[in-house]
Design a protein around this motif. Structure first.
Motif, PDB file in Angstrom:
ATOM      1  N   LEU A 130       0.855  -1.171   0.000  1.00 60.13           N
ATOM      2  CA  LEU A 130       0.000   0.000   0.000  1.00 60.13           C
ATOM      3  C   LEU A 130       0.894   1.225   0.000  1.00 60.13           C
ATOM      4  O   LEU A 130       1.745   1.375   0.877  1.00 60.13           O
ATOM      5  N   SER A 131       0.741   2.068  -0.996  1.00 63.76           N
ATOM      6  CA  SER A 131       1.492   3.313  -1.100  1.00 63.76           C
ATOM      7  C   SER A 131       0.510   4.461  -0.968  1.00 63.76           C
ATOM      8  O   SER A 131      -0.510   4.487  -1.668  1.00 63.76           O
ATOM      9  N   VAL A 132       0.809   5.387  -0.074  1.00 59.31           N
ATOM     10  CA  VAL A 132      -0.098   6.506   0.181  1.00 59.31           C
ATOM     11  C   VAL A 132       0.666   7.812   0.112  1.00 59.31           C
ATOM     12  O   VAL A 132       1.774   7.915   0.643  1.00 59.31           O
ATOM     13  N   GLN A 133       0.063   8.790  -0.509  1.00 60.85           N
ATOM     14  CA  GLN A 133       0.605  10.142  -0.538  1.00 60.85           C
ATOM     15  C   GLN A 133      -0.412  11.043   0.157  1.00 60.85           C
ATOM     16  O   GLN A 133      -1.532  11.201  -0.322  1.00 60.85           O
ATOM     17  N   PHE A 134      -0.010  11.601   1.313  1.00 60.12           N
ATOM     18  CA  PHE A 134      -0.881  12.516   2.047  1.00 60.12           C
ATOM     19  C   PHE A 134      -0.849  13.869   1.344  1.00 60.12           C
ATOM     20  O   PHE A 134       0.215  14.420   1.080  1.00 60.12           O
ATOM     21  N   ILE A 135      -2.013  14.419   1.041  1.00 56.40           N
ATOM     22  CA  ILE A 135      -2.110  15.647   0.272  1.00 56.40           C
ATOM     23  C   ILE A 135      -2.685  16.791   1.100  1.00 56.40           C
ATOM     24  O   ILE A 135      -2.269  17.930   0.974  1.00 56.40           O
ATOM     25  N   GLY A 136      -3.647  16.508   1.945  1.00 58.76           N
ATOM     26  CA  GLY A 136      -4.286  17.536   2.760  1.00 58.76           C
ATOM     27  C   GLY A 136      -4.796  16.938   4.050  1.00 58.76           C
ATOM     28  O   GLY A 136      -4.869  15.732   4.214  1.00 58.76           O
ATOM     29  N   ALA A 137      -5.169  17.806   4.975  1.00 58.75           N
ATOM     30  CA  ALA A 137      -5.672  17.353   6.275  1.00 58.75           C
ATOM     31  C   ALA A 137      -7.102  16.853   6.151  1.00 58.75           C
ATOM     32  O   ALA A 137      -7.935  17.467   5.483  1.00 58.75           O
ATOM     33  N   GLY A 138      -7.361  15.725   6.797  1.00 61.63           N
ATOM     34  CA  GLY A 138      -8.719  15.215   6.893  1.00 61.63           C
ATOM     35  C   GLY A 138      -9.370  15.757   8.143  1.00 61.63           C
ATOM     36  O   GLY A 138      -8.727  15.862   9.189  1.00 61.63           O
ATOM     37  N   LYS A 139     -10.630  16.114   8.054  1.00 62.23           N
ATOM     38  CA  LYS A 139     -11.372  16.671   9.174  1.00 62.23           C
ATOM     39  C   LYS A 139     -12.189  15.595   9.875  1.00 62.23           C
ATOM     40  O   LYS A 139     -12.717  14.686   9.245  1.00 62.23           O
ATOM     41  N   VAL A 140     -12.284  15.737  11.171  1.00 64.33           N
ATOM     42  CA  VAL A 140     -13.106  14.836  11.971  1.00 64.33           C
ATOM     43  C   VAL A 140     -14.562  15.307  11.877  1.00 64.33           C
ATOM     44  O   VAL A 140     -14.823  16.492  11.723  1.00 64.33           O
ATOM     45  N   SER A 141     -15.483  14.380  11.937  1.00 66.05           N
ATOM     46  CA  SER A 141     -16.929  14.649  11.923  1.00 66.05           C
ATOM     47  C   SER A 141     -17.460  15.088  10.569  1.00 66.05           C
ATOM     48  O   SER A 141     -18.564  15.625  10.473  1.00 66.05           O
ATOM     49  N   GLU A 142     -16.695  14.887   9.491  1.00 66.09           N
ATOM     50  CA  GLU A 142     -17.177  15.117   8.136  1.00 66.09           C
ATOM     51  C   GLU A 142     -16.942  13.835   7.346  1.00 66.09           C
ATOM     52  O   GLU A 142     -15.897  13.205   7.489  1.00 66.09           O
ATOM     53  N   PRO A 143     -17.896  13.407   6.525  1.00 67.01           N
ATOM     54  CA  PRO A 143     -17.715  12.155   5.786  1.00 67.01           C
ATOM     55  C   PRO A 143     -16.398  12.140   4.998  1.00 67.01           C
ATOM     56  O   PRO A 143     -16.003  13.133   4.404  1.00 67.01           O
ATOM     57  N   LEU A 144     -15.744  10.988   5.042  1.00 68.13           N
ATOM     58  CA  LEU A 144     -14.480  10.761   4.338  1.00 68.13           C
ATOM     59  C   LEU A 144     -14.742   9.664   3.317  1.00 68.13           C
ATOM     60  O   LEU A 144     -15.355   8.646   3.650  1.00 68.13           O
ATOM     61  N   GLU A 145     -14.289   9.861   2.081  1.00 76.34           N
ATOM     62  CA  GLU A 145     -14.610   8.906   1.033  1.00 76.34           C
ATOM     63  C   GLU A 145     -13.385   8.491   0.241  1.00 76.34           C
ATOM     64  O   GLU A 145     -12.597   9.339  -0.181  1.00 76.34           O
ATOM     65  N   ALA A 146     -13.243   7.194   0.042  1.00 79.51           N
ATOM     66  CA  ALA A 146     -12.228   6.644  -0.853  1.00 79.51           C
ATOM     67  C   ALA A 146     -12.923   6.308  -2.165  1.00 79.51           C
ATOM     68  O   ALA A 146     -13.945   5.616  -2.170  1.00 79.51           O
ATOM     69  N   ARG A 147     -12.362   6.791  -3.255  1.00 75.03           N
ATOM     70  CA  ARG A 147     -12.859   6.473  -4.595  1.00 75.03           C
ATOM     71  C   ARG A 147     -11.824   5.562  -5.233  1.00 75.03           C
ATOM     72  O   ARG A 147     -10.705   5.982  -5.495  1.00 75.03           O
ATOM     73  N   VAL A 148     -12.210   4.317  -5.437  1.00 70.69           N
ATOM     74  CA  VAL A 148     -11.264   3.257  -5.774  1.00 70.69           C
ATOM     75  C   VAL A 148     -11.512   2.733  -7.182  1.00 70.69           C
ATOM     76  O   VAL A 148     -12.654   2.452  -7.555  1.00 70.69           O
ATOM     77  N   ASP A 149     -10.417   2.573  -7.944  1.00 69.47           N
ATOM     78  CA  ASP A 149     -10.444   1.972  -9.279  1.00 69.47           C
ATOM     79  C   ASP A 149      -9.723   0.633  -9.224  1.00 69.47           C
ATOM     80  O   ASP A 149      -8.660   0.526  -8.620  1.00 69.47           O
ATOM     81  N   LEU A 150     -10.280  -0.367  -9.900  1.00 71.89           N
ATOM     82  CA  LEU A 150      -9.603  -1.645 -10.081  1.00 71.89           C
ATOM     83  C   LEU A 150      -8.815  -1.546 -11.380  1.00 71.89           C
ATOM     84  O   LEU A 150      -9.395  -1.453 -12.468  1.00 71.89           O
ATOM     85  N   LEU A 151      -7.492  -1.542 -11.269  1.00 69.76           N
ATOM     86  CA  LEU A 151      -6.635  -1.406 -12.454  1.00 69.76           C
ATOM     87  C   LEU A 151      -6.486  -2.707 -13.211  1.00 69.76           C
ATOM     88  O   LEU A 151      -6.504  -2.740 -14.440  1.00 69.76           O
ATOM     89  N   ARG A 152      -6.302  -3.800 -12.440  1.00 70.33           N
ATOM     90  CA  ARG A 152      -6.087  -5.102 -13.075  1.00 70.33           C
ATOM     91  C   ARG A 152      -6.354  -6.207 -12.078  1.00 70.33           C
ATOM     92  O   ARG A 152      -6.070  -6.070 -10.891  1.00 70.33           O
ATOM     93  N   GLU A 153      -6.870  -7.307 -12.585  1.00 74.12           N
ATOM     94  CA  GLU A 153      -7.066  -8.518 -11.792  1.00 74.12           C
ATOM     95  C   GLU A 153      -6.339  -9.650 -12.482  1.00 74.12           C
ATOM     96  O   GLU A 153      -6.473  -9.832 -13.691  1.00 74.12           O
ATOM     97  N   THR A 154      -5.537 -10.385 -11.715  1.00 72.26           N
ATOM     98  CA  THR A 154      -4.907 -11.600 -12.228  1.00 72.26           C
ATOM     99  C   THR A 154      -5.497 -12.779 -11.449  1.00 72.26           C
ATOM    100  O   THR A 154      -6.397 -12.599 -10.637  1.00 72.26           O
ATOM    101  N   GLY A 155      -4.962 -13.953 -11.667  1.00 78.80           N
ATOM    102  CA  GLY A 155      -5.461 -15.122 -10.957  1.00 78.80           C
ATOM    103  C   GLY A 155      -5.380 -14.996  -9.447  1.00 78.80           C
ATOM    104  O   GLY A 155      -6.250 -15.460  -8.719  1.00 78.80           O
TER     105      GLY A 155
END
Length: 151
Positions: A97-122
């Motif tokens: 898992l590689s993560v780049q922190f870009i900005g501060a996340g706020k508490v008590s506000e919805p947080l959303e991950a938008r995820v793409d599946l790039l590739r699936e192998t066996g």
């Protein structure tokens, strides 16, 4: 006989959020329950995974703690994979898992991950995404999951 996947996670329609599913552990004594329940919604090729950060997810600056954000991203990879229909849950594991922190996340506000599946192998899933809150980007990420071993 109930499989590990069926017994471990619950995926049900959200009565409070039309168009969203609730994705959570059936046993609230495991780690994921510190962050959930999670909301899951598929929009075309993108899985949207949402959580509501609470005070216990904060740092001393009253922003979202980086460790809490990392945990959310890791969990979101699995919720998204369920949404993509490529794994149900259970014994899959995060390989990287590689993560780049870009900005501060706020508490008590919805947080959303938008995820793409790039590739699936066996055996592997390659995913990437952004964590957003309101109109801002909190982090970008890429991860690899090894699918559950069939027994």
């Amino acid at each position: 006989m109930t499989s590990l996947s069926e017994a471990s996670f619950i995926l049900t329609e959200s009565p409070d959020h039309p168009g969203w599913m609730i994705w959570e552990l059936s046993d609230p004594t495991h780690f994921n329950s510190l962050f959930g329940p999670f909301l899951l919604r598929m929009e075309g090729e993108v899985a949207r995974v949402r959580m509501m950060p609470r005070h216990e997810h904060s740092n001393l600056q009253d922003n979202l703690h980086g460790g809490a954000l990392l945990a959310f991203i890791d969990i979101a990879l699995f919720a998204a994979s369920r949404g993509f229909g490529v794994i149900e849950a259970g014994t899959a594991v995060t390989l990287d898992l590689s993560v780049q922190f870009i900005g501060a996340g706020k508490v008590s506000e919805p947080l959303e991950a938008r995820v793409d599946l790039l590739r699936e192998t066996g055996r592997l899933l390659f995913l990437r995404g952004l964590v957003v809150q309101n109109d801002g980007t909190v982090a970008s990420f890429a991860g690899t999951i090894r699918k559950p071993t069939r027994r």
